[in-house]
Scaffold this active site. Structure first.
Site, PDB file in Angstrom:
ATOM      1  N   CYS A   1       0.795  -1.229   0.000  1.00 59.46           N
ATOM      2  CA  CYS A   1       0.000   0.000   0.000  1.00 59.46           C
ATOM      3  C   CYS A   1       0.827   1.279   0.000  1.00 59.46           C
ATOM      4  O   CYS A   1       0.257   2.369  -0.008  1.00 59.46           O
ATOM      5  CB  CYS A   1      -0.983  -0.051   1.161  1.00 59.46           C
ATOM      6  SG  CYS A   1      -2.056  -1.491   0.995  1.00 59.46           S
TER       7      CYS A   1
ATOM      8  N   HIS B   1      -1.712   8.764   5.189  1.00 58.14           N
ATOM      9  CA  HIS B   1      -2.096   7.423   4.760  1.00 58.14           C
ATOM     10  C   HIS B   1      -3.551   7.212   5.196  1.00 58.14           C
ATOM     11  O   HIS B   1      -4.359   6.735   4.425  1.00 58.14           O
ATOM     12  CB  HIS B   1      -1.144   6.404   5.371  1.00 58.14           C
ATOM     13  CG  HIS B   1      -1.348   5.020   4.874  1.00 58.14           C
ATOM     14  ND1 HIS B   1      -1.241   4.693   3.546  1.00 58.14           N
ATOM     15  CD2 HIS B   1      -1.683   3.867   5.522  1.00 58.14           C
ATOM     16  CE1 HIS B   1      -1.497   3.400   3.395  1.00 58.14           C
ATOM     17  NE2 HIS B   1      -1.763   2.886   4.569  1.00 58.14           N
TER      18      HIS B   1
ATOM     19  N   HIS C   1      -9.745   2.707   0.132  1.00 57.01           N
ATOM     20  CA  HIS C   1      -8.322   2.363   0.099  1.00 57.01           C
ATOM     21  C   HIS C   1      -8.032   1.670  -1.231  1.00 57.01           C
ATOM     22  O   HIS C   1      -8.340   0.502  -1.411  1.00 57.01           O
ATOM     23  CB  HIS C   1      -7.970   1.463   1.279  1.00 57.01           C
ATOM     24  CG  HIS C   1      -6.491   1.308   1.469  1.00 57.01           C
ATOM     25  ND1 HIS C   1      -5.569   1.547   0.474  1.00 57.01           N
ATOM     26  CD2 HIS C   1      -5.770   0.944   2.554  1.00 57.01           C
ATOM     27  CE1 HIS C   1      -4.353   1.333   0.927  1.00 57.01           C
ATOM     28  NE2 HIS C   1      -4.438   0.968   2.193  1.00 57.01           N
TER      29      HIS C   1
END
Lengths: 364, 414
Positions: free
Chosen positions: B176, B307, B342
């Site tokens: 990620c 994030h 996400h």
């Protein structure tokens, strides 16, 4: 001086460690064996080149209940490589980096997770501890944790060329000062799912699927503390278009030689990637034309079958192993070539060190 | 330059890198203009998941890309031979090059780096192959689908589609934070003089495997993603692609290109601590590395794109790490994942594009779905409504499984 390779290690179908690799390779051993049908049910081909008697638990002991095979292969190889090297202080800004090549992590772990979800009584009855295994950077992350590698931690998905793409990535990291010491290599595991995918992906007429596995790693430094095994003179890759890699391979090889400042006639040995099918013949023809047939015969051919992402990394260490076996290799340039069927050709030029690699400092 | 190129580490002495084009496929908008509008409006990409069967899961919201016609962007390659993530990546790359006003012919015979980050590669196809195997055995695998699954295709296909004959293509699979890793790779390739142009970013397609994993870990939100909120329940899985044209400043100026922002620096590090949980000290160290590389001090930073996944653990750890570096009054810190979900390997690339658009258009995107800030996440997350702001320096965070962190610092070009 540019980037210098100071150590290497490997876990291969010849066994665990550098000595097993060198001995097996230069003695012409064949590690192909019949698969144990209990451990490896219903593969498309009953033979493979496995790391003998390897399991995460056998190799690493406790804490491996959910560790998959590719992670364990990488962890063993990286652990051996780093034995006896200095560990930077945790707060030192320059930490050891790790660049690991892969095809698609553990395709067995990824698909097992989906199988469990599709077959379970509830779709979320999966083992949460195995979730990290389904992500491609699992092995690199686990190696970082085990060996406290706090530098850049990159996983490069590069198919058979992964070892060279990782080397290129590493060179850029070091050139830009993001790490002064980098562990770089590539790992691939054998699995039944991987065999079936290979079986279907092969070009028609490419023959049976003989798969291999393992992990090979190099330690590179920009200010080496020990003797240099080799200097990385240049590494490049290029995308090819269509089915025929010949033109791109010739171009990338010539460009890499120019970058390295090495003439084709100076090259002592060339390691081809030997992809299955017509691409393998093409590669050999291009390289023989550029370097002459002699340079292609100085290194024993890797007898591991198709080792996927580990292919180019094994080629790199096979070149380095020549220092232990062939005195005239010292100081000479060598070329590693790679052709990946998904559209990449790559080339690295190394200059082998002057010293015999047995000069490695004692372990511990 | 090809080996051991030692790049002057001081900001004064090195080649500068700017963003001259962006390509966006996201659940809240397609293309630069639509994405900028969506960020300013605080648009939500949430909808029930349709790309795989969610029967048996108690909740099934996600953030899918809708209204994307790959044939509009992919003109050379056969769509059948590209997995969904590769289609996203290739389309976003074409879009970015067109947005940059770069004639593709110019790029054909010059060295170009193509670096695409991803978490799952073509796991969407792998999921479907597993289903086929359960129905008919592994003999039933579809050969065309099998040929799609190599994640290397996400980057090589970009070069093939655009006809880039000297491209180095690399797929960075650092989960990620992969988008930021890829941008860092492009930054270094331009700084070192190897290339003048790099196409970098990230792409992922939503898949059952990853949804199931996060669901089982108890980290999927039942309805909405609410980063930094005291009642946050987790992430929503998303998908998409963000590709940036990074260009050496001189090259951009010579052709009169529009410059969205400058890439000032990046930091790459690993916590070496836990397979899935982030570590405050590790994240703080990565931020410091990025600021040092960018040659800026914390007091100069105007905005942080976090994030910000919306899980209990991430948001506390990340905001504590930010406070560790920035002190008691950190810059405003927003989470685009409140809008986008996400998008995995695309996430930090879309984050970087969001930062570049925010700098260009002078606004701060909001953190939507926000009711009450968690006292443990003591930051100003710009709840629900964007604000006008003159942004000079912006930090974009990416954190991943394996403790793999990457932080990119962008600045207004001056």
């Amino acid at each position: 001086m540019g980037i210098v390779i100071t150590q290497w290690d490997a876990v291969s179908p010849f066994g665990t460690g550098r000595d097993a690799f060198t001995e097996g390779l230069w003695s012409g051993a064949s590690p192909t064996a019949a698969l144990d049908p209990e451990q490896w049910p219903a593969p498309p081909d009953p033979h493979a080149c496995l790391v003998p008697d390897f399991s995460p638990r056998q190799a690493l002991g406790k804490g491996t209940r959910v560790m998959d095979r590719v992670t364990a292969l990488a962890a063993v190889a990286v652990g051996r490589l780093l034995e006896g090297t200095d560990e930077p202080a945790p707060d030192a800004p320059e930490q050891t980096g790790l660049v690991l090549g892969t095809t698609t992590g553990s395709v067995q772990s990824m698909t097992d997770f989906t199988r469990e979800s599709l077959q379970g009584a509830r779709p979320f009855y999966v083992d949460p501890a195995r979730m990290p295994n389904t992500v491609m950077n699992c092995a690199a992350g686990q190696c970082a944790i085990r060996y406290r590698l706090r530098g850049p931690n990159a996983t490069v998905a590069g198919g058979r060329a992964a070892g060279l793409l990782a080397l290129s990535y590493q060179r850029r990291l070091m050139g830009c000062g993001r790490a002064r010491k980098v562990v770089c290599g590539a790992a691939e595991e054998f699995s039944v799912t991987r065999s079936w995918l290979e079986h279907h992906a092969r070009p028609v007429g490419a023959g049976p699927v003989l798969l291999g596995e393992g992990c090979a790693v190099l330690l590179s430094e920009d200010a080496p503390s020990g003797p240099a095994l080799a200097e990385l003179l240049a590494v490049r890759s290029q995308v090819y278009h269509g089915e025929d890699p010949a033109d791109a391979l010739r171009q990338v090889t010539l460009r890499t030689l120019v970058s390295a400042g090495v003439g084709a006639d100076e090259v002592w040995a060339v390691s081809p990637s030997c992809p299955p099918g017509p691409a393998g013949e093409t590669e050999r023809a291009v390289l023989a034309d550029l370097f002459g047939p002699g340079a292609l015969q100085r290194l024993p051919q890797l007898p591991f079958g198709d080792t996927g992402a580990a292919s180019a990394a094994f080629q790199l260490v096979s070149v380095l192993s020549a220092l232990d076996r062939v005195p005239e290799a010292a100081g000479r340039p060598a070329v590693v070539s790679s052709v990946d069927r998904d559209g990449t050709v790559a080339c690295a030029v190394l200059r082998l060190g002057e010293r015999h690699s047995a000069a490695r400092p004692p372990r511990g | 330059m090809s080996t051991g190129a030692v790049v002057d580490p001081s900001p004064a002495g090195r080649r500068r890198v700017v963003v001259t084009g962006v390509g966006v496929l996201s659940s809240i908008g397609i293309g630069a203009a639509d994405f900028a509008d969506a960020l300013r409006e605080g648009r939500s990409g949430v909808r029930p998941i349709s790309v795989f069967d969610t029967k048996g899961f108690e909740y099934d919201n996600g953030c899918e890309v809708v209204g994307f016609d790959p044939a509009g962007w992919i003109r050379t390659l056969d769509l059948e031979e590209l997995g969904k993530a590769s289609q996203f990546s290739v389309a976003a790359a074409r879009m970015a090059v067109e947005d940059a006003g770069l004639p593709v012919e110019r790029l054909r015979d010059e060295p170009v780096l193509v670096s695409v980050g991803t978490t799952d590669g073509e796991a969407y196809d792998l999921d479907r192959l597993v289903q086929a195997e359960l129905d008919g055995g592994p003999e039933a695998y579809d050969r065309v689908a099998v040929r799609r699954v190599s994640p290397l295709r996400l980057s090589t296909a970009v070069a093939q589609e655009l006809g880039l004959r000297q491209a180095e293509a690399s797929t960075v699979a650092t989960a990620c934070s992969a988008g930021n890793y890829a941008i860092g790779s492009g930054l270094d390739a331009i700084r070192s003089g190897e290339v003048d142009v790099a196409l970098c970013g990230g792409a992922d397609a939503m898949c059952r495997k990853t949804f199931t994993g996060f669901y089982r870990l108890g980290t999927i939100a039942p309805d909405r993603c609410r980063p930094f909120d005291v009642d946050r329940k987790g992430i929503l899985t998303g998908e998409g692609a963000g590709l940036l044209v990074l260009e050496e400043l001189g090259s951009a100026l010579r052709r009169g290109a529009r410059i969205y922002a400058e890439i000032l620096g990046c930091g790459l590090s690993c916590d070496a601590f836990h397979p899935v949980a982030p570590n405050q000290a590790g994240v703080a160290r990565c931020i410091r590395l990025a600021l040092r590389d960018a040659g800026v001090t914390p007091d100069q930073v105007d905005l942080i794109s976090a994030h910000g996944t919306g899980t209990k653990h991430n948001d506390v750890t990340e905001s504590m790490a930010i406070r560790e570096v920035y002190g008691e009054q950190p810059p405003r810190t927003v989470s685009l994942k409140s809008m986008l979900g996400h998008s995995m390997g695309a996430a930090s690339a879309l984050g970087a594009i969001g930062c570049a658009l925010a700098i260009t258009h002078g606004f701060i995107p909001p953190t939507i779905n926000h009711e009450r800030t968690d006292p443990e996440c003591a930051i100003d997350c710009v709840p629900n409504t964007s604000v006008e702001a003159d942004l000079r320096i912006v930090q974009n965070n990416g954190m991943a499984f394996g403790g793999t962190n990457a932080v990119v610092v962008l600045g207004k070009y001056r």
